[in-house]
Design an enzyme around this catalytic site. Structure first.
Site, PDB file in Angstrom:
ATOM      1  N   HIS A 121       0.876  -1.180   0.000  1.00  0.00           N
ATOM      2  CA  HIS A 121       0.000   0.000   0.000  1.00  0.00           C
ATOM      3  C   HIS A 121       0.911   1.227   0.000  1.00  0.00           C
ATOM      4  O   HIS A 121       2.014   1.177   0.558  1.00  0.00           O
ATOM      5  CB  HIS A 121      -0.837  -0.057   1.279  1.00  0.00           C
ATOM      6  CG  HIS A 121      -1.905   0.973   1.383  1.00  0.00           C
ATOM      7  ND1 HIS A 121      -1.637   2.271   1.746  1.00  0.00           N
ATOM      8  CD2 HIS A 121      -3.247   0.910   1.197  1.00  0.00           C
ATOM      9  CE1 HIS A 121      -2.768   2.951   1.782  1.00  0.00           C
ATOM     10  NE2 HIS A 121      -3.764   2.155   1.444  1.00  0.00           N
ATOM     11  N   ASP A 198       3.264  -3.972   8.023  1.00  0.00           N
ATOM     12  CA  ASP A 198       2.007  -3.237   7.878  1.00  0.00           C
ATOM     13  C   ASP A 198       0.872  -4.238   8.105  1.00  0.00           C
ATOM     14  O   ASP A 198       0.555  -5.046   7.231  1.00  0.00           O
ATOM     15  CB  ASP A 198       1.957  -2.635   6.466  1.00  0.00           C
ATOM     16  CG  ASP A 198       0.608  -1.998   6.156  1.00  0.00           C
ATOM     17  OD1 ASP A 198      -0.313  -2.093   6.994  1.00  0.00           O
ATOM     18  OD2 ASP A 198       0.485  -1.418   5.068  1.00  0.00           O
ATOM     19  N   GLN A 201      -4.449  -4.900   7.222  1.00  0.00           N
ATOM     20  CA  GLN A 201      -5.479  -5.851   6.781  1.00  0.00           C
ATOM     21  C   GLN A 201      -5.408  -7.174   7.531  1.00  0.00           C
ATOM     22  O   GLN A 201      -6.221  -8.066   7.284  1.00  0.00           O
ATOM     23  CB  GLN A 201      -5.360  -6.104   5.267  1.00  0.00           C
ATOM     24  CG  GLN A 201      -5.574  -4.868   4.408  1.00  0.00           C
ATOM     25  CD  GLN A 201      -6.991  -4.288   4.529  1.00  0.00           C
ATOM     26  OE1 GLN A 201      -7.912  -4.929   5.052  1.00  0.00           O
ATOM     27  NE2 GLN A 201      -7.171  -3.062   4.063  1.00  0.00           N
ATOM     28  N   LYS A 224     -10.465  -0.321  10.851  1.00  0.00           N
ATOM     29  CA  LYS A 224     -10.726  -1.495  10.006  1.00  0.00           C
ATOM     30  C   LYS A 224     -11.094  -2.705  10.864  1.00  0.00           C
ATOM     31  O   LYS A 224     -11.374  -3.780  10.359  1.00  0.00           O
ATOM     32  CB  LYS A 224      -9.490  -1.820   9.163  1.00  0.00           C
ATOM     33  CG  LYS A 224      -9.116  -0.731   8.154  1.00  0.00           C
ATOM     34  CD  LYS A 224      -7.953  -1.182   7.315  1.00  0.00           C
ATOM     35  CE  LYS A 224      -7.279  -0.057   6.566  1.00  0.00           C
ATOM     36  NZ  LYS A 224      -8.074   0.514   5.486  1.00  0.00           N
ATOM     37  N   CYS A 364      -4.780   2.328  -3.624  1.00  0.00           N
ATOM     38  CA  CYS A 364      -3.523   2.874  -3.069  1.00  0.00           C
ATOM     39  C   CYS A 364      -2.382   1.869  -3.215  1.00  0.00           C
ATOM     40  O   CYS A 364      -1.543   1.732  -2.309  1.00  0.00           O
ATOM     41  CB  CYS A 364      -3.683   3.289  -1.611  1.00  0.00           C
ATOM     42  SG  CYS A 364      -5.005   4.458  -1.355  1.00  0.00           S
TER      43      CYS A 364
HETATM   44  N1  C6P Z   1      -6.368   0.537   2.953  1.00  0.00           N
HETATM   45  C1  C6P Z   1      -8.204   0.012   1.491  1.00  0.00           C
HETATM   46  O1  C6P Z   1      -9.328   0.206   1.025  1.00  0.00           O
HETATM   47  P1  C6P Z   1      -5.095   4.082   7.114  1.00  0.00           P
HETATM   48  O2  C6P Z   1      -5.793   4.804   6.013  1.00  0.00           O
HETATM   49  O3  C6P Z   1      -3.892   4.843   7.606  1.00  0.00           O
HETATM   50  O4  C6P Z   1      -5.980   3.614   8.194  1.00  0.00           O
HETATM   51  O5  C6P Z   1      -4.540   2.702   6.447  1.00  0.00           O
HETATM   52  C2  C6P Z   1      -3.661   2.745   5.359  1.00  0.00           C
HETATM   53  C3  C6P Z   1      -3.381   1.358   4.875  1.00  0.00           C
HETATM   54  C4  C6P Z   1      -2.111   0.837   5.023  1.00  0.00           C
HETATM   55  N2  C6P Z   1      -1.815  -0.410   4.652  1.00  0.00           N
HETATM   56  C5  C6P Z   1      -2.736  -1.235   4.130  1.00  0.00           C
HETATM   57  C6  C6P Z   1      -2.372  -2.635   3.772  1.00  0.00           C
HETATM   58  C7  C6P Z   1      -4.043  -0.771   3.945  1.00  0.00           C
HETATM   59  O6  C6P Z   1      -4.968  -1.589   3.428  1.00  0.00           O
HETATM   60  C8  C6P Z   1      -4.362   0.558   4.310  1.00  0.00           C
HETATM   61  C9  C6P Z   1      -5.739   1.112   4.052  1.00  0.00           C
HETATM   62  C10 C6P Z   1      -7.712   0.904   2.599  1.00  0.00           C
HETATM   63  O7  C6P Z   1      -7.496  -0.904   1.082  1.00  0.00           O
HETATM   64  C11 C6P Z   1      -7.859   2.353   2.241  1.00  0.00           C
HETATM   65  S1  C6P Z   1      -6.755   2.847   0.947  1.00  0.00           S
END
Ligand code: C6P
Length: 405
Positions: A121, A198, A201, A224, A364
């Protein structure tokens, strides 16, 4: 009783009707919904206990501090961290990864190497790009293979005595691939590199155990995993956190301050400058308690079964391409797909017209889209309240779109 049958009634938003149909919310990987207990815990906190934490010697200040620090204990238990000092609250995954990259970044020198992967991401890529640019370090990526797994032989070739950091996702937000964290950590550690995972997910979906994973840093978001927006967790192995200077400064992260220097606070507060997200921490406690009551093994099994049903159902439709690991290989709670002749944004809009919420676009993860040879995908994702009937509604709707073409 199936998990979604026991949980659905706890999520008031799922009663909504969208475009004349009962909402089918299949976008939990972007942000999940919250159970009533989380909403009520935050309301109760604001109605009864709100004050700033760690500074006010009065009843409300002490109650707020107690609730905030209780959230740390809950997170510690939830992720199997060895000590509460290893749990740092952030604003979310992006914030946590930025904090780690800035903090480690200060120790990098020209010629040092950072390894990421092609599935990352942007939140686990851009901070490293910025650090590499500022410090003259080099950024390298582990390739993704056709089955959605990482090329670990290539990782071995990329690792060198100059490798300082290996940063990678636990679960891909597009492919759903579950990355073998402990295995990568073992290889990175042999090369003397720090590991940054990271877990955005993975935390909502898998039972986590930091001591088993062995990584130096692990980062995730509350929103999430049934909790509120605006708060996330950065786990850092104590010995590593202790060895690092804070990357960001301000109030609460110091013990003593002079005009030209300061003495840092103890862990974990050293990495938490400013007023933290207090009500959000209270909400996160409620979310963790909710998930723990369900049992994370049961959550993983339920969401895994939904993903498998979607992979099978969508994969059987002519003109539909499903990305990620093949049927039978465990995956996270996401299934990305493409319909021949339809742009992913049109797919999402047409499904929305039927009350089905999916995400569409590059998610992203633009470098990954290039590897897959697509501009974007549509993606269904699941949580504890998603049911097999909803997967079937999606598969039928996608079949309907295909036949209309
Ligand atoms: N992915 C998706 O629809 P934030 O926005 O900081 O809470 O998370 C960012 C982020 C970082 N790493 C991974 C693997 C992610 O999936 C995400 C967030 C969402 O896939 C929004 S782009």
């Amino acid at each position: 009783m199936r998990l979604d049958e026991t949980t659905r009634g706890d999520f008031p938003i799922l009663e909504r009707v969208v475009n004349g149909r009962r909402l089918v919310y299949l976008d939990s990987a972007a942000s999940s919904q919250r159970p009533r207990t989380v909403i009520e815990a935050m309301t109760r906190y604001y109605e009864r206990s709100h004050a700033n934490v760690h500074r006010s010697i009065h009843t409300l200040g002490e109650e707020a501090t107690e609730l905030y620090e209780l959230a740390r204990d809950r997170v510690q238990r939830f992720i199997g961290a060895a000590a509460r000092e290893e749990v740092v609250f952030t604003r979310g995954t992006t914030d946590g990864l930025g904090l780690v990259a800035e903090t480690i970044g200060r120790t990098l020198r020209a010629g040092d190497e950072i390894i990421v992967t092609e599935v990352e991401h942007h939140s686990n890529l851009i901070p490293w790009q910025l650090v590499a640019r500022d410090r003259g370090a080099q950024l390298k990526a582990v390739p993704v293979l056709a089955d959605g797994s990482l090329d670990l032989q290539a990782l071995d070739r990329l690792l060198s005595p100059r490798t300082r950091v290996v940063a990678f996702a636990h679960v891909s937000n597009v492919l759903g691939t579950i990355i073998p964290v402990a295995e990568i950590v073992r290889r990175a550690r042999t090369a003397g590199a720090l590991t940054v995972v990271d877990g955005a997910q993975a935390a909502p979906h898998l039972r986590l155990d930091m001591s088993a994973l062995g990584c130096d840093f692990y980062v995730f978001s509350s929103h999430k995993m049934l909790g509120p927006t605006g708060i996330g967790v950065l786990y850092g192995r104590r010995a590593v956190l202790d060895s690092l200077e804070p990357g960001r400064g301000g109030s609460e992260m110091i013990k003593e301050v002079w005009i030209d220097h300061a003495q840092w606070n103890d862990l974990p507060w050293r990495f938490e400058p400013g007023t933290p997200p207090i009500a959000e921490a209270v909400g996160l406690t409620a979310a963790i308690e909710y998930l723990e009551k369900l049992g994370m093994d049961r959550v993983a099994e339920h969401e895994g079964a939904l993903a498998a049903r979607a992979v099978k159902g969508l994969g059987a439709l002519p003109g539909v391409r499903v990305f990620g690991p093949p049927v039978g290989v465990p995956r996270g709670a996401v299934v990305a797909f493409a319909i021949e002749g339809l742009h992913p944004h049109d797919v999402a809009a047409l499904l929305d017209a039927e009350g089905i919420a999916v995400r569409a676009g590059h998610h992203c993860a633009m470098p990954l889209m290039r590897c897959l040879g697509v501009v974007g995908t549509s993606r269904a994702s699941f949580s504890v309240y998603s049911g097999p009937d909803e997967v079937d509604v999606l598969v039928d709707a996608v079949a309907g779109l295909r036949s209309k073409l």
